[in-house]
Design an enzyme around this catalytic site. Structure first.
Site, PDB file in Angstrom:
ATOM      1  N   ASP A  38      40.813  38.541  46.017  1.00 14.54           N
ATOM      2  CA  ASP A  38      40.858  37.109  45.705  1.00 14.54           C
ATOM      3  C   ASP A  38      41.582  36.394  46.851  1.00 14.54           C
ATOM      4  OD1 ASP A  38      40.947  34.574  44.326  1.00 14.54           O
ATOM      5  OD2 ASP A  38      40.790  35.632  42.429  1.00 14.54           O
TER       6      ASP A  38
ATOM      7  N   HIS B  15      39.568  35.776  49.608  1.00 10.45           N
ATOM      8  CA  HIS B  15      38.972  34.455  49.402  1.00 10.45           C
ATOM      9  C   HIS B  15      39.652  33.382  50.241  1.00 10.45           C
ATOM     10  CE1 HIS B  15      37.093  35.602  45.215  1.00 10.45           C
ATOM     11  NE2 HIS B  15      36.785  36.439  46.182  1.00 10.45           N
TER      12      HIS B  15
END
Ligand SMILES: *[C@@H]1O[C@H](CO)[C@@H](O)[C@H](O)[C@H]1NC(C)=O
Ligand SMILES: *[C@@H]1O[C@H](CO)[C@@H](O)[C@H](O)[C@H]1NC(C)=O
Ligand SMILES: *[C@@H]1O[C@H](CO)[C@@H](O)[C@H](O)[C@H]1NC(C)=O
Ligand SMILES: *[C@@H]1O[C@H](CO)[C@@H](O)[C@H](O)[C@H]1NC(C)=O
Ligand SMILES: *[C@@H]1O[C@H](CO)[C@@H](O)[C@H](O)[C@H]1NC(C)=O
Ligand SMILES: *[C@@H]1O[C@H](CO)[C@@H](O)[C@H](O)[C@H]1NC(C)=O
Ligand SMILES: *[C@@H]1O[C@H](CO)[C@@H](O)[C@H](O)[C@H]1NC(C)=O
Length: 398
Positions: free
Chosen positions: A226, A249
């Site tokens: 993430d 991310h």
């Protein structure tokens, strides 16, 4: 009895200076070795109590620089544990050379009453210095499959209400959720760390910051499922430099304004970073229907190696309520400068703002090319004003 023993001990010490030097290596410092508190370090035995005992002595020590040694080539299994201050000195060292490992199976985790949501928690400590080359292993794999919802999984390492924190030369792997969270802290620096979880492991943010100020994160490698770093509500004066991020991310401000909340972030400066195969790059995301602001944010000197959505502001990240709520988190004074490299999505720049608009957005010295030949990178711009100079792809907001 005790008094007599002390007298004999003092005489003994005075008569044998070399032995004394060996027991306390640095004059004025107090060293604690976890092995002297009954820790086994075999990776299986629950060593939590040894750590709690050692912490109590470390935190109560008044002399010099209390230092806890966690020796290398050993692995200490810890249940969720809280190391709580305030301590007697403003300078507490933890020399983590070995590995701290969470219980292997989810069902083996035991939750004490005073701990929720985190594996290893430090709170209310001034001048904590943690270093040493060791590892935090959160044993997340079973959590990821057994509990798909993030709210049912714990973070690995948490710092809460800490001042003047330093974390360096540590490794962090396979957290059930985010690897490091920093909340209500000021004056922290984190450097030379390595975070490593597989791409696709859910919600395994590298570092989450909230309600904190004057934080420096630098010279680290973050590979996760993430956000590499997420900067959330109540954060200001956050510097990030020398981070290689990916998989992951990207580096995100937000999300802010979820469920109609008032949330703010300001003075975030991200410099000299590399996004390698990340799902996003420099991102700001806010929910519809929230309020507050994200302002005075810069992303500069950034290299993209096949990043998807390298530059992205999303003021409609997710919808809170329908019926065309007028409110949104204000986004202003955001600068993207000297960002170059390749994007694996055609839409390399996406400034997607709500009807309240994003103001004073600056793009300068941007050169992003689409990774596969035959197509050019493109940009999207909605409800934005600002200045856009030497920018490839060109940005057209009017
Ligand atoms: C911060 O902590 C370091 C190391 O523990 C210490 O040397 C320094 O004096 C502290 N600074 C402040 C402002 O407390
Ligand atoms: C962040 O960077 C600014 C500008 O270089 C500097 O003045 C400030 O002290 C830095 N803050 C931290 C916490 O590193
Ligand atoms: C946001 O952070 C501020 C501190 O800056 C805090 O007072 C407030 O409660 C936080 N808001 C939410 C929704 O958590
Ligand atoms: C935020 O940026 C604006 C415009 O650059 C500047 O006028 C303002 O002083 C900045 N705010 C802070 C808190 O530095
Ligand atoms: C642009 O950023 C790169 C790092 O990505 C750096 O090496 C280069 O010096 C920067 N260029 C300018 C003009 O600042
Ligand atoms: C932009 O980057 C591409 C690919 O690296 C390069 O060929 C081109 O010359 C650059 N354009 C400018 C204006 O720097
Ligand atoms: C953008 O809009 C805001 C609010 O209307 C205004 O204050 C600001 O000067 C505008 N900036 C630019 C660069 O046009």
């Amino acid at each position: 009895m005790e008094g007599l023993f002390s007298v004999i001990f003092v005489l003994f010490v005075a008569a044998t200076p070399t032995l004394y030097a060996r027991v306390t290596p640095n004059a004025g410092s107090s060293s604690f070795n976890i092995l002297n508190y009954g820790a086994k370090g075999d990776g299986q035995t629950d060593d939590s109590q040894a750590f709690e005992k050692a912490w109590h002595e470390l935190c109560s020590a008044t002399e010099g620089t209390p230092t806890l040694l966690i020796p290398k080539e050993k692995s200490f299994m810890l249940q969720p544990v809280l190391f709580k201050g305030p301590c007697k000195t403003d300078n507490i060292n933890i020399e983590l050379q070995g590995t701290l490992v969470a219980p292997e199976s989810v069902d083996a985790w035991k939750w004490p009453d005073n701990i929720k949501g985190g594996w290893i928690k430090f709170s209310d400590i001034n001048g904590l210095v943690m270093s040493g080359g060791g590892t935090f292993d959160g044993q997340g794999a079973e959590w990821w499959t057994k509990y798909p919802s993030a709210s049912h999984r714990p973070s690995a390492l948490q710092f809460l209400s800490c001042k003047n924190l330093s974390l360096s030369a540590t490794n962090h792997m396979n957290s059930p959720k985010n690897h490091i969270s920093i909340s209500k802290c000021s004056d922290a620096s984190i450097f030379n760390i390595h975070i490593n979880s597989p791409e696709g492991s859910p919600n395994t943010d590298g570092i989450d910051i909230s309600v904190s100020s004057n934080i420096l994160i630098k010279d680290s490698l973050i590979q996760s499922g993430d956000d590499c770093i997420a900067i959330n509500n109540g954060s200001s004066f956050i510097n990030i430099t020398g981070i290689t991020c990916g998989p992951g991310h990207g580096i995100s401000v937000g999300s802010l304004g979820r469920d109609g909340k008032f949330e703010t972030v300001e003075e975030v400066h991200v410099r000299n970073c590399i996004f390698k195969g990340t799902k996003n790059g420099a991102r700001i995301k806010t929910w519809q229907g929230g309020s507050g602001y994200a302002r005075n944010i810069t992303f500069e000197d950034i290299l993209l190696e096949g990043a998807k959505n390298p530059i992205i502001i999303d003021q409609n990240y997710k919808e809170y309520q329908h019926n065309g709520l007028a409110e949104a988190v204000k986004v202003s004074d955001v600068t993207y400068r000297n960002i170059t490299g390749t994007s694996v999505s055609v839409e390399a720049i996406s400034l997607n703002c709500d009807s309240i608009g994003c103001t004073d957005i600056v793009l300068n010295q941007i050169n992003i090319t689409f990774a596969s030949p035959g197509k050019n990178a493109q940009s999207l711009c909605k409800n934005v004003n600002g200045t856009f100079t030497s920018c490839i792809p060109t940005v057209n907001c009017y």
